[in-house]
Design a protein around this motif. Structure first.
Motif, PDB file in Angstrom:
ATOM      1  N   ALA A 146      32.277 -30.958 -18.644  1.00 56.37           N
ATOM      2  CA  ALA A 146      33.400 -30.719 -19.242  1.00 56.37           C
ATOM      3  C   ALA A 146      32.844 -30.755 -20.775  1.00 56.37           C
ATOM      4  CB  ALA A 146      34.247 -31.669 -19.201  1.00 56.37           C
ATOM      5  N   PHE A 268      41.577 -26.334 -20.757  1.00 54.63           N
ATOM      6  CA  PHE A 268      42.152 -26.453 -19.300  1.00 54.63           C
ATOM      7  C   PHE A 268      40.639 -26.509 -18.379  1.00 54.63           C
ATOM      8  CE2 PHE A 268      45.573 -24.663 -21.019  1.00 54.63           C
ATOM      9  CZ  PHE A 268      46.666 -25.664 -20.734  1.00 54.63           C
ATOM     10  N   ASN A 269      39.107 -26.022 -18.859  1.00 61.97           N
ATOM     11  CA  ASN A 269      38.214 -26.524 -18.363  1.00 61.97           C
ATOM     12  C   ASN A 269      37.874 -27.972 -17.994  1.00 61.97           C
ATOM     13  OD1 ASN A 269      35.877 -23.749 -19.288  1.00 61.97           O
ATOM     14  ND2 ASN A 269      37.302 -23.873 -17.647  1.00 61.97           N
ATOM     15  N   VAL A 270      38.110 -28.635 -19.130  1.00 62.64           N
ATOM     16  CA  VAL A 270      38.042 -30.129 -19.065  1.00 62.64           C
ATOM     17  C   VAL A 270      38.532 -30.636 -18.123  1.00 62.64           C
ATOM     18  CG1 VAL A 270      37.932 -32.220 -20.508  1.00 62.64           C
ATOM     19  CG2 VAL A 270      37.537 -29.989 -21.729  1.00 62.64           C
ATOM     20  N   ALA A 271      40.144 -30.273 -17.948  1.00 62.09           N
ATOM     21  CA  ALA A 271      40.731 -31.072 -17.024  1.00 62.09           C
ATOM     22  C   ALA A 271      40.296 -30.676 -15.238  1.00 62.09           C
ATOM     23  CB  ALA A 271      42.300 -30.508 -17.140  1.00 62.09           C
ATOM     24  N   GLY A 272      40.113 -29.470 -15.364  1.00 60.43           N
ATOM     25  CA  GLY A 272      39.360 -28.851 -14.007  1.00 60.43           C
ATOM     26  C   GLY A 272      38.294 -29.406 -13.742  1.00 60.43           C
ATOM     27  N   THR A 273      37.390 -29.767 -14.490  1.00 60.43           N
ATOM     28  CA  THR A 273      36.167 -29.893 -14.186  1.00 60.43           C
ATOM     29  C   THR A 273      35.993 -31.520 -13.987  1.00 60.43           C
ATOM     30  OG1 THR A 273      35.235 -28.283 -15.643  1.00 60.43           O
ATOM     31  CG2 THR A 273      33.540 -30.017 -15.099  1.00 60.43           C
ATOM     32  N   VAL A 274      36.899 -32.245 -14.922  1.00 63.82           N
ATOM     33  CA  VAL A 274      36.873 -33.814 -14.783  1.00 63.82           C
ATOM     34  C   VAL A 274      37.488 -34.081 -13.142  1.00 63.82           C
ATOM     35  CG1 VAL A 274      37.803 -35.970 -15.298  1.00 63.82           C
ATOM     36  CG2 VAL A 274      36.870 -34.171 -16.862  1.00 63.82           C
ATOM     37  N   SER A 275      38.512 -33.386 -12.887  1.00 64.09           N
ATOM     38  CA  SER A 275      39.395 -33.487 -11.704  1.00 64.09           C
ATOM     39  C   SER A 275      38.299 -33.125 -10.603  1.00 64.09           C
ATOM     40  CB  SER A 275      40.557 -32.393 -11.368  1.00 64.09           C
ATOM     41  OG  SER A 275      41.394 -33.075 -12.665  1.00 64.09           O
ATOM     42  N   TRP A 278      36.067 -36.179 -10.042  1.00 62.18           N
ATOM     43  CA  TRP A 278      36.849 -37.074  -9.107  1.00 62.18           C
ATOM     44  C   TRP A 278      37.053 -36.604  -7.762  1.00 62.18           C
ATOM     45  CZ3 TRP A 278      41.467 -36.963  -6.694  1.00 62.18           C
ATOM     46  CH2 TRP A 278      42.042 -38.223  -6.414  1.00 62.18           C
ATOM     47  N   VAL A 324      41.375 -23.859 -15.574  1.00 61.47           N
ATOM     48  CA  VAL A 324      41.174 -25.142 -14.543  1.00 61.47           C
ATOM     49  C   VAL A 324      40.209 -24.868 -13.461  1.00 61.47           C
ATOM     50  CG1 VAL A 324      42.404 -26.358 -12.639  1.00 61.47           C
ATOM     51  CG2 VAL A 324      43.513 -26.023 -14.802  1.00 61.47           C
TER      52      VAL A 324
END
Length: 407
Positions: A146, A268-275, A278, A324
């Motif tokens: 991210a 929104f890359n950050v949210a998608g990559t961290v998700s 996980w 995402v």
């Protein structure tokens, strides 16, 4: 014992923070390629194809350098590789501000910046996560990935605004200065291993990278991963970094506005990559890959009818969805490389990432050629969507480490 563990954990997160700064700087440099196309074309009269050659070389070197960089880190240490790479970025970006011919652009942006950023790619993130963490590796990999994406897109509007008000050369100087700051962070905080861990340097860095390639090349999963990730690179880096901004500009959209949309993709890359990081701790990474590619195909098929001279709600929806999905493929790909190839997983991912960048480079050039010949980017978006459908199928064919067969 508890105090020692707490100190080790704290140091690990400081190493992650320094790594994030370095990767963010490299990422911020890579995304400037698309922002340079229009001003270079307007000022020097260079064709999209001529500019695309330098951009393509940059992207290819970004990929093929990474496995050697990881092997060099194993042999010589992290900082002796990171600091020269940042120097190359500084020289390449500062030199680009004073160039006057296409061969100079190819040398400075294609060669110097390509080598520098390639040494600090997501393979570097995989190495840090593997060395410093046994638990939460997926999460750390997602966070560092991210940071790369954050650098690639979050700073683009500011750099684009600077280019609009001070000329396209000003962001080049800023990027050179950012590389110098990142070098200071790396010098102060980066360490090779946790306290008390002192492995012997791995000899033969260059030969090891090649040896790992030949060993992995005898297995079917490697070629499936490489093919899938080549498509990933073609439909993200090669597509968005190089062509989204000029394509939006073709429809009458201001360059700064288009760059801001790219920044939203990065957000929104950050949210998608961290998700995704996980998820792979809990879900089969192959399933994550297949779903990401399938949904990405749908967004690309819709893009030709969404691009207009203004920012519409459907176009913002595309930006959110593509953001995402964009880099969410990286953590599961790293996890699969580690599953199949163990300690060599980071180097194998480096070679797989090389395929990613070869795909990106081919798309950077071919997309420019299609634009020059047809006058439109629409066929590029449709072709990229078809490639994503193929990647979604390939992702499910990778199989598991217990059932893989040699080719």
């Amino acid at each position: 014992m508890t105090t020692t563990r707490t100190r080790t954990t704290a140091r690990a997160w400081w190493v992650v923070a320094a790594t994030a700064v370095v990767i963010m700087t490299a990422g911020a440099t890579t995304t400037m390629s698309g922002r340079l196309v229009a001003p270079l074309h307007d000022e020097f009269g260079w064709t999209h194809g001529a500019i695309g050659v330098a951009v393509s070389l940059n992207m290819v070197l970004y990929g093929v350098t990474s496995p050697f960089a990881v092997a060099w880190m194993d042999r010589f240490g992290i900082r002796p590789v990171v600091l020269p790479a940042l120097l190359l970025i500084a020289v390449g970006t500062a030199g680009t501000a004073f160039m006057a011919d296409t061969w100079q652009f190819t040398l400075l942006w294609g060669l110097c910046v390509g080598l520098g950023t390639g040494s600090l790619s997501m393979v570097f993130a995989a190495l840090i996560a593997g060395r410093w963490f046994t638990e939460r590796r997926g999460l750390v990999t997602g966070l560092l990935t991210a940071s790369s994406v954050l650098g690639q897109f979050a700073f683009l509007p500011a750099l684009s605004w600077l280019a609009d008000h001070q000329g396209w050369r000003a962001p080049m100087i800023v990027l050179a200065a950012a590389a110098a700051v990142a070098a200071l962070c790396a010098l102060a905080l980066l360490r090779d291993h946790p306290p008390g861990v002192h492995p012997e340097p791995v000899p033969g860095a260059l030969t090891r990278a090649v040896r790992v390639l030949f060993a992995a090349g005898r297995t079917l999963p490697f070629w499936l991963l490489a093919g899938m990730f080549a498509i990933c690179g073609a439909t993200t880096n090669g597509l968005m970094w190089s062509h989204f901004t000029p394509a939006a500009h073709d429809h009458g959209m201001a360059l700064t506005t288009a760059s801001s949309l790219l920044a939203l993709i990065g957000f929104f890359n950050v949210a998608g990559t961290v998700s995704a990081g996980w998820l792979i701790d809990n879900v089969d990474p192959r399933l994550v890959l297949s779903v990401c590619f399938g949904l990405r195909a749908g967004t690309l098929f819709l893009l030709p009818v969404l691009l207009t001279s203004h920012v519409s709600v459907p176009l913002v929806a595309f930006v959110v969805a593509f953001g995402v999905l964009d880099v969410a493929t990286v953590p599961p790909t790293i996890a699969i490389c580690r599953e199949f190839y163990g300690e060599d997983g980071a180097i194998v991912f480096g070679w797989v990432n090389g395929a990613h960048q070869i795909g990106a480079g081919l798309m950077a050039v071919s997309g420019a050629v299609v634009r020059d010949s047809s006058g439109s980017y629409d066929p590029v978006w449709i072709g990229a969507g078809v490639l994503c459908v193929v990647a979604a199928v390939v992702s499910r064919r990778i199989g598991s480490s217990t059932t893989s067969q040699r080719t």
